[in-house]
Design a protein around this motif. Sequence first.
Motif, PDB file in Angstrom:
ATOM      1  N   TRP A 101       0.835  -1.190   0.000  1.00 55.70           N
ATOM      2  CA  TRP A 101       0.000   0.000   0.000  1.00 55.70           C
ATOM      3  C   TRP A 101       0.875   1.247   0.000  1.00 55.70           C
ATOM      4  O   TRP A 101       1.896   1.307   0.670  1.00 55.70           O
ATOM      5  CB  TRP A 101      -0.890   0.026   1.250  1.00 55.70           C
ATOM      6  CG  TRP A 101      -2.019  -0.939   1.165  1.00 55.70           C
ATOM      7  CD1 TRP A 101      -2.021  -2.233   1.577  1.00 55.70           C
ATOM      8  CD2 TRP A 101      -3.306  -0.701   0.602  1.00 55.70           C
ATOM      9  NE1 TRP A 101      -3.240  -2.815   1.317  1.00 55.70           N
ATOM     10  CE2 TRP A 101      -4.049  -1.887   0.716  1.00 55.70           C
ATOM     11  CE3 TRP A 101      -3.906   0.412   0.025  1.00 55.70           C
ATOM     12  CZ2 TRP A 101      -5.354  -1.995   0.262  1.00 55.70           C
ATOM     13  CZ3 TRP A 101      -5.208   0.298  -0.419  1.00 55.70           C
ATOM     14  CH2 TRP A 101      -5.923  -0.892  -0.301  1.00 55.70           C
TER      15      TRP A 101
ATOM     16  N   GLY B  68      -5.290  -1.866  -9.692  1.00 57.46           N
ATOM     17  CA  GLY B  68      -5.155  -1.407  -8.321  1.00 57.46           C
ATOM     18  C   GLY B  68      -6.481  -1.155  -7.643  1.00 57.46           C
ATOM     19  O   GLY B  68      -7.562  -1.432  -8.184  1.00 57.46           O
ATOM     20  N   TRP B  69      -6.376  -0.654  -6.424  1.00 61.53           N
ATOM     21  CA  TRP B  69      -7.524  -0.311  -5.600  1.00 61.53           C
ATOM     22  C   TRP B  69      -7.187   1.002  -4.912  1.00 61.53           C
ATOM     23  O   TRP B  69      -6.069   1.189  -4.436  1.00 61.53           O
ATOM     24  CB  TRP B  69      -7.793  -1.408  -4.557  1.00 61.53           C
ATOM     25  CG  TRP B  69      -9.173  -1.315  -4.009  1.00 61.53           C
ATOM     26  CD1 TRP B  69      -9.580  -0.611  -2.917  1.00 61.53           C
ATOM     27  CD2 TRP B  69     -10.348  -1.918  -4.552  1.00 61.53           C
ATOM     28  NE1 TRP B  69     -10.930  -0.733  -2.747  1.00 61.53           N
ATOM     29  CE2 TRP B  69     -11.433  -1.540  -3.730  1.00 61.53           C
ATOM     30  CE3 TRP B  69     -10.596  -2.731  -5.638  1.00 61.53           C
ATOM     31  CZ2 TRP B  69     -12.732  -1.947  -3.957  1.00 61.53           C
ATOM     32  CZ3 TRP B  69     -11.886  -3.145  -5.859  1.00 61.53           C
ATOM     33  CH2 TRP B  69     -12.946  -2.764  -5.028  1.00 61.53           C
ATOM     34  N   ASP B  70      -8.133   1.924  -4.860  1.00 64.43           N
ATOM     35  CA  ASP B  70      -7.903   3.236  -4.275  1.00 64.43           C
ATOM     36  C   ASP B  70      -8.893   3.476  -3.151  1.00 64.43           C
ATOM     37  O   ASP B  70     -10.058   3.063  -3.243  1.00 64.43           O
ATOM     38  CB  ASP B  70      -8.068   4.324  -5.356  1.00 64.43           C
ATOM     39  CG  ASP B  70      -7.087   5.466  -5.206  1.00 64.43           C
ATOM     40  OD1 ASP B  70      -6.525   5.641  -4.102  1.00 64.43           O
ATOM     41  OD2 ASP B  70      -6.885   6.189  -6.188  1.00 64.43           O
ATOM     42  N   TRP B  71      -8.420   4.139  -2.105  1.00 62.78           N
ATOM     43  CA  TRP B  71      -9.261   4.521  -0.976  1.00 62.78           C
ATOM     44  C   TRP B  71      -8.997   5.992  -0.720  1.00 62.78           C
ATOM     45  O   TRP B  71      -7.839   6.416  -0.619  1.00 62.78           O
ATOM     46  CB  TRP B  71      -8.907   3.682   0.246  1.00 62.78           C
ATOM     47  CG  TRP B  71      -9.723   3.942   1.475  1.00 62.78           C
ATOM     48  CD1 TRP B  71     -10.930   3.382   1.783  1.00 62.78           C
ATOM     49  CD2 TRP B  71      -9.384   4.805   2.569  1.00 62.78           C
ATOM     50  NE1 TRP B  71     -11.374   3.844   3.003  1.00 62.78           N
ATOM     51  CE2 TRP B  71     -10.435   4.723   3.511  1.00 62.78           C
ATOM     52  CE3 TRP B  71      -8.318   5.624   2.849  1.00 62.78           C
ATOM     53  CZ2 TRP B  71     -10.444   5.435   4.687  1.00 62.78           C
ATOM     54  CZ3 TRP B  71      -8.310   6.348   4.031  1.00 62.78           C
ATOM     55  CH2 TRP B  71      -9.369   6.241   4.942  1.00 62.78           C
TER      56      TRP B  71
ATOM     57  N   ASP C 199     -14.001   4.066  -1.702  1.00 65.42           N
ATOM     58  CA  ASP C 199     -12.981   3.148  -2.209  1.00 65.42           C
ATOM     59  C   ASP C 199     -13.518   2.514  -3.481  1.00 65.42           C
ATOM     60  O   ASP C 199     -14.716   2.334  -3.649  1.00 65.42           O
ATOM     61  CB  ASP C 199     -12.558   2.120  -1.155  1.00 65.42           C
ATOM     62  CG  ASP C 199     -13.621   1.101  -0.822  1.00 65.42           C
ATOM     63  OD1 ASP C 199     -13.251  -0.058  -0.598  1.00 65.42           O
ATOM     64  OD2 ASP C 199     -14.820   1.449  -0.756  1.00 65.42           O
TER      65      ASP C 199
ATOM     66  N   THR D 225      -9.589   0.490  -9.373  1.00 60.54           N
ATOM     67  CA  THR D 225      -9.075   1.475 -10.319  1.00 60.54           C
ATOM     68  C   THR D 225      -9.125   0.996 -11.772  1.00 60.54           C
ATOM     69  O   THR D 225      -8.715   1.726 -12.670  1.00 60.54           O
ATOM     70  CB  THR D 225      -7.637   1.897  -9.954  1.00 60.54           C
ATOM     71  OG1 THR D 225      -6.814   0.737  -9.887  1.00 60.54           O
ATOM     72  CG2 THR D 225      -7.617   2.627  -8.632  1.00 60.54           C
TER      73      THR D 225
ATOM     74  N   CYS E  75      -5.074   9.567   0.598  1.00 57.86           N
ATOM     75  CA  CYS E  75      -5.227   8.519  -0.415  1.00 57.86           C
ATOM     76  C   CYS E  75      -4.417   7.292  -0.017  1.00 57.86           C
ATOM     77  O   CYS E  75      -3.251   7.409   0.364  1.00 57.86           O
ATOM     78  CB  CYS E  75      -4.726   8.999  -1.771  1.00 57.86           C
ATOM     79  SG  CYS E  75      -5.447  10.531  -2.340  1.00 57.86           S
TER      80      CYS E  75
ATOM     81  N   PHE F 155      -3.400   3.617  -1.808  1.00 56.72           N
ATOM     82  CA  PHE F 155      -3.465   2.953  -3.103  1.00 56.72           C
ATOM     83  C   PHE F 155      -2.718   1.633  -3.048  1.00 56.72           C
ATOM     84  O   PHE F 155      -1.615   1.546  -2.512  1.00 56.72           O
ATOM     85  CB  PHE F 155      -2.856   3.841  -4.191  1.00 56.72           C
ATOM     86  CG  PHE F 155      -2.757   3.164  -5.526  1.00 56.72           C
ATOM     87  CD1 PHE F 155      -3.896   2.916  -6.272  1.00 56.72           C
ATOM     88  CD2 PHE F 155      -1.536   2.728  -6.008  1.00 56.72           C
ATOM     89  CE1 PHE F 155      -3.821   2.261  -7.496  1.00 56.72           C
ATOM     90  CE2 PHE F 155      -1.444   2.085  -7.228  1.00 56.72           C
ATOM     91  CZ  PHE F 155      -2.585   1.847  -7.968  1.00 56.72           C
ATOM     92  N   ASN F 156      -3.334   0.598  -3.623  1.00 55.68           N
ATOM     93  CA  ASN F 156      -2.715  -0.716  -3.722  1.00 55.68           C
ATOM     94  C   ASN F 156      -2.658  -1.102  -5.188  1.00 55.68           C
ATOM     95  O   ASN F 156      -3.695  -1.244  -5.830  1.00 55.68           O
ATOM     96  CB  ASN F 156      -3.530  -1.740  -2.929  1.00 55.68           C
ATOM     97  CG  ASN F 156      -2.962  -3.135  -3.046  1.00 55.68           C
ATOM     98  OD1 ASN F 156      -3.052  -3.753  -4.090  1.00 55.68           O
ATOM     99  ND2 ASN F 156      -2.376  -3.618  -1.968  1.00 55.68           N
ATOM    100  N   SER F 157      -1.445  -1.266  -5.721  1.00 58.71           N
ATOM    101  CA  SER F 157      -1.307  -1.546  -7.153  1.00 58.71           C
ATOM    102  C   SER F 157      -1.706  -2.973  -7.510  1.00 58.71           C
ATOM    103  O   SER F 157      -1.967  -3.269  -8.669  1.00 58.71           O
ATOM    104  CB  SER F 157       0.131  -1.287  -7.599  1.00 58.71           C
ATOM    105  OG  SER F 157       1.017  -2.120  -6.890  1.00 58.71           O
TER     106      SER F 157
END
Length: 195
Positions: free
Chosen positions: A103, A125-128, A154, A157, A175, A177-179
């Motif tokens: 993260w 990815g995933w964004d929060w 969340d 992406t 923010c 972010f998890n790629s």
Amino acid sequence: MTDDIQAVLASAGARIRAIRESRKLTLSAAAEASGISTSTLSRLESGSRRATLELLLPLAQLYRVPLDDLVGAPATGDPRVHPRPVLRNGVTTIPLSRTTGEWSAFKQILPPKPDAEYTQRVHDGWDWLYVISGRLKLWLGDEFFILEEGEAADFDTRTPHAFGNPGPGVLEVLCLFNSQGERMHVRAAAAASVG
């Protein structure tokens, strides 16, 4: 004992000698001041005697250095993050984490741009997002949402997305972010009952 520890202990003698010499102390003066015999200190500095706490503690006290300095222990790493803000297109980004983990955490400060056009992007990815202050306009595909202070969102992406500051004030957003596209899981401990 691991090879790393053996190597640290084997190089301790030369380091101890260098520290003594930097203090302009003779071998006999250092031995007398530390309470260690001259022959023991000589063998320690030459590497023919193994460094032990019994020998290192008085030397650390005499030379006024941490034990790590005597043996050249590997750094354990500073857990603090020293953010270096980046300014790009009027947006200030402040990293809040090192980039080596799954993260990435950062804070963004966006000036108001109510009439700006935004290009939606897609990537793995995933964004929060969490709005610290101001208002955030979030586009997800064909929809948009206005997030107010204290609200969070969340999303995956791989969905076309963009966000900006519709104004009127400055927007501060946290923010994460998890790629790899892994969702963040928030767990709250159960409140202890008062009895």
